[in-house]
Design a protein around this motif. Sequence first.
Motif, PDB file in Angstrom:
ATOM      1  N   LEU A 114      -1.979  12.187   5.710  1.00 44.57           N
ATOM      2  CA  LEU A 114      -0.527  12.101   5.537  1.00 44.57           C
ATOM      3  C   LEU A 114      -0.135  10.736   4.979  1.00 44.57           C
ATOM      4  CD1 LEU A 114       2.352  13.232   5.949  1.00 44.57           C
ATOM      5  CD2 LEU A 114       2.243  12.385   8.307  1.00 44.57           C
ATOM      6  N   VAL A 115      -0.703   9.669   5.531  1.00 51.47           N
ATOM      7  CA  VAL A 115      -0.399   8.321   5.055  1.00 51.47           C
ATOM      8  C   VAL A 115      -0.872   8.148   3.617  1.00 51.47           C
ATOM      9  CG1 VAL A 115      -0.925   5.863   5.366  1.00 51.47           C
ATOM     10  CG2 VAL A 115      -0.331   7.289   7.344  1.00 51.47           C
ATOM     11  N   LEU A 116      -2.023   8.699   3.277  1.00 49.70           N
ATOM     12  CA  LEU A 116      -2.501   8.623   1.898  1.00 49.70           C
ATOM     13  C   LEU A 116      -1.523   9.323   0.950  1.00 49.70           C
ATOM     14  CD1 LEU A 116      -4.661   7.875  -0.195  1.00 49.70           C
ATOM     15  CD2 LEU A 116      -5.851  10.011   0.383  1.00 49.70           C
ATOM     16  N   LEU A 117      -0.996  10.472   1.367  1.00 52.58           N
ATOM     17  CA  LEU A 117      -0.021  11.183   0.535  1.00 52.58           C
ATOM     18  C   LEU A 117       1.263  10.370   0.387  1.00 52.58           C
ATOM     19  CD1 LEU A 117      -0.479  14.828   1.887  1.00 52.58           C
ATOM     20  CD2 LEU A 117      -1.384  13.859  -0.240  1.00 52.58           C
ATOM     21  N   VAL A 118       1.668   9.675   1.452  1.00 51.09           N
ATOM     22  CA  VAL A 118       2.841   8.794   1.377  1.00 51.09           C
ATOM     23  C   VAL A 118       2.571   7.663   0.381  1.00 51.09           C
ATOM     24  CG1 VAL A 118       4.187   7.082   2.664  1.00 51.09           C
ATOM     25  CG2 VAL A 118       3.751   9.333   3.665  1.00 51.09           C
ATOM     26  N   LEU A 119       1.399   7.055   0.462  1.00 53.74           N
ATOM     27  CA  LEU A 119       1.043   5.981  -0.465  1.00 53.74           C
ATOM     28  C   LEU A 119       1.089   6.470  -1.919  1.00 53.74           C
ATOM     29  CD1 LEU A 119      -1.942   4.385   1.481  1.00 53.74           C
ATOM     30  CD2 LEU A 119       0.289   3.336   1.093  1.00 53.74           C
ATOM     31  N   ARG A 120       0.644   7.672  -2.150  1.00 57.08           N
ATOM     32  CA  ARG A 120       0.660   8.212  -3.510  1.00 57.08           C
ATOM     33  C   ARG A 120       2.092   8.472  -3.992  1.00 57.08           C
ATOM     34  NH1 ARG A 120      -4.597  12.203  -2.673  1.00 57.08           N
ATOM     35  NH2 ARG A 120      -6.175  10.599  -3.151  1.00 57.08           N
ATOM     36  N   GLU A 121       2.971   8.885  -3.069  1.00 56.86           N
ATOM     37  CA  GLU A 121       4.383   9.036  -3.441  1.00 56.86           C
ATOM     38  C   GLU A 121       4.981   7.677  -3.796  1.00 56.86           C
ATOM     39  OE1 GLU A 121       6.363  12.112  -3.587  1.00 56.86           O
ATOM     40  OE2 GLU A 121       4.234  12.592  -3.807  1.00 56.86           O
ATOM     41  N   MET A 122       4.646   6.669  -3.002  1.00 55.16           N
ATOM     42  CA  MET A 122       5.177   5.335  -3.257  1.00 55.16           C
ATOM     43  C   MET A 122       4.637   4.774  -4.573  1.00 55.16           C
ATOM     44  SD  MET A 122       5.353   3.788   0.666  1.00 55.16           S
ATOM     45  CE  MET A 122       4.033   2.716   0.330  1.00 55.16           C
ATOM     46  N   LYS A 123       3.400   5.065  -4.875  1.00 50.99           N
ATOM     47  CA  LYS A 123       2.790   4.570  -6.115  1.00 50.99           C
ATOM     48  C   LYS A 123       3.583   5.020  -7.340  1.00 50.99           C
ATOM     49  CE  LYS A 123      -1.577   4.755  -8.750  1.00 50.99           C
ATOM     50  NZ  LYS A 123      -1.087   5.476  -9.948  1.00 50.99           N
ATOM     51  N   LYS A 124       4.162   6.209  -7.287  1.00 52.20           N
ATOM     52  CA  LYS A 124       4.957   6.703  -8.412  1.00 52.20           C
ATOM     53  C   LYS A 124       6.084   5.733  -8.763  1.00 52.20           C
ATOM     54  CE  LYS A 124       4.204  11.576  -7.122  1.00 52.20           C
ATOM     55  NZ  LYS A 124       4.876  12.813  -6.639  1.00 52.20           N
ATOM     56  N   VAL A 125       6.675   5.119  -7.728  1.00 51.04           N
ATOM     57  CA  VAL A 125       7.780   4.184  -7.948  1.00 51.04           C
ATOM     58  C   VAL A 125       7.298   2.945  -8.678  1.00 51.04           C
ATOM     59  CG1 VAL A 125       9.478   2.710  -6.798  1.00 51.04           C
ATOM     60  CG2 VAL A 125       9.076   5.049  -5.968  1.00 51.04           C
ATOM     61  N   TRP A 126       6.175   2.366  -8.226  1.00 47.81           N
ATOM     62  CA  TRP A 126       5.707   1.123  -8.844  1.00 47.81           C
ATOM     63  C   TRP A 126       5.023   1.371 -10.189  1.00 47.81           C
ATOM     64  CZ3 TRP A 126       7.112   1.194  -3.854  1.00 47.81           C
ATOM     65  CH2 TRP A 126       7.894   0.107  -3.430  1.00 47.81           C
TER      66      TRP A 126
END
Length: 317
Positions: free
Chosen positions: A126-138
Motif C-alpha cells: 500500500l505504501v509503495l502504491l502511495v509513493l508511486r502516486e506521489m511520484k506522478k506529482v514530482w
Amino acid sequence: MDINIEILKKFEQTLDTLHPEKGRIPIEILGWGEISMVFRLEGDNIAYKRIPIFDDETQVKRHIWAYNTYNKLLKRIGLKLPDYDVAWFRDQQGKIQFYCVQEMIDTNSVANKLIHQISKEDIKLLVLLVLREMKKVWDFNQENNIFEVALDGQISNFSVINLNHVNPTIDKKTKLQYLDTSTPLFRIKGNEAMEPELLLKSAPSFLRWLLKALFLEDTVNRYYDFRRVIIDLIANFYKEQKSEMIPELIGLANQFLKNEVKDHNIKPLNLEEIRDYYKDDAQMWEIFQRVRKLDRWIHSKLLGKRYPFYLPGKIER
C-alpha cells in the motif's frame, strides 16, 4: 453537486464548536485536520470540510479559483479524486462560512484505517502504491516550467477504490484516490496560488506574526519537497500507532528511490531523521493546540463569543 445551502445555514446558526455533533442539525463527524472538521449531514451522501478562515469575498473567490485549479492539475497529473465542489455564504452575523465539499467515500477504505486491518506485507505494498502516486506529482514538476504542484502525502489522505470489505487486501492492481485537495498548494511561475497566510487564521491573532516569521515558509515549502513528503508519510506511522513498521518502510522507500526515482536525485532516508522529524512535528502541533485551547477559552469565557474553530480531543501520538 446537490448541496443544500439552507441546511448549512441552519447548521451554522446552532453550531457549538465544542460539541458540534450536538447541534440542532444532526451530523456525523468523519474526521478532522489540525484546523478543520469534516462531517456528513444526516441522510446526506456528501462530506463537508468546514474552513472558517475568510474575511472577504476577494479571498473566497481567489481560494475557489485555486481549489478548482488544484483539483484539475492533480487529475491532469494522473491522480484519481472524488467529485468535488465548494459552498459558502454569509451567516446571520455577516461572517463568511466556507466549505470544501467532496463526494462521500467509504470511510473504511481510507488508508489510515485500512493499515489496521491488513497484513504487514499488504501495508508495505500500500505504501509503495502511495509513493508511486506521489511520484506522478514530482515527475510533472520536473517536466513543467509553469506549474509546481505540492502534496500532503500522509497515509490518511489516500483511500482504496472498490475495497473488498469481506477480505480487505492490497495487490499490484489496487487503485488509490487522493483525498486532501482542500488546501490548494501549487505555484505558478514561483508564486503561490493561494494565500499562505490563511493557514495561520486558526492561530490566536497575537501569535500569527511570530508563526509567520518562524514557521510559515518552511511549513509550506516542505509540501513541495518530495523527500520531506516521503519522510512525513513514514513518520505518520508513529501517530497511527504502527511504529513497528517504520524500519521496513524506510527500507521500502530507499529501494523505491534507488529503483524508480533515480532521476530525482533524492538521498536515502534513515531512522534517526524520521524519529527526529516526528518528534519536532508532534511537539509543534501539541503547543499549537494548547495555545488554541487558551484562545478558545478567551473567546468563549472572557469575551462571550463563539470560537469559530473545532478543536479535536487529545490525539494519540
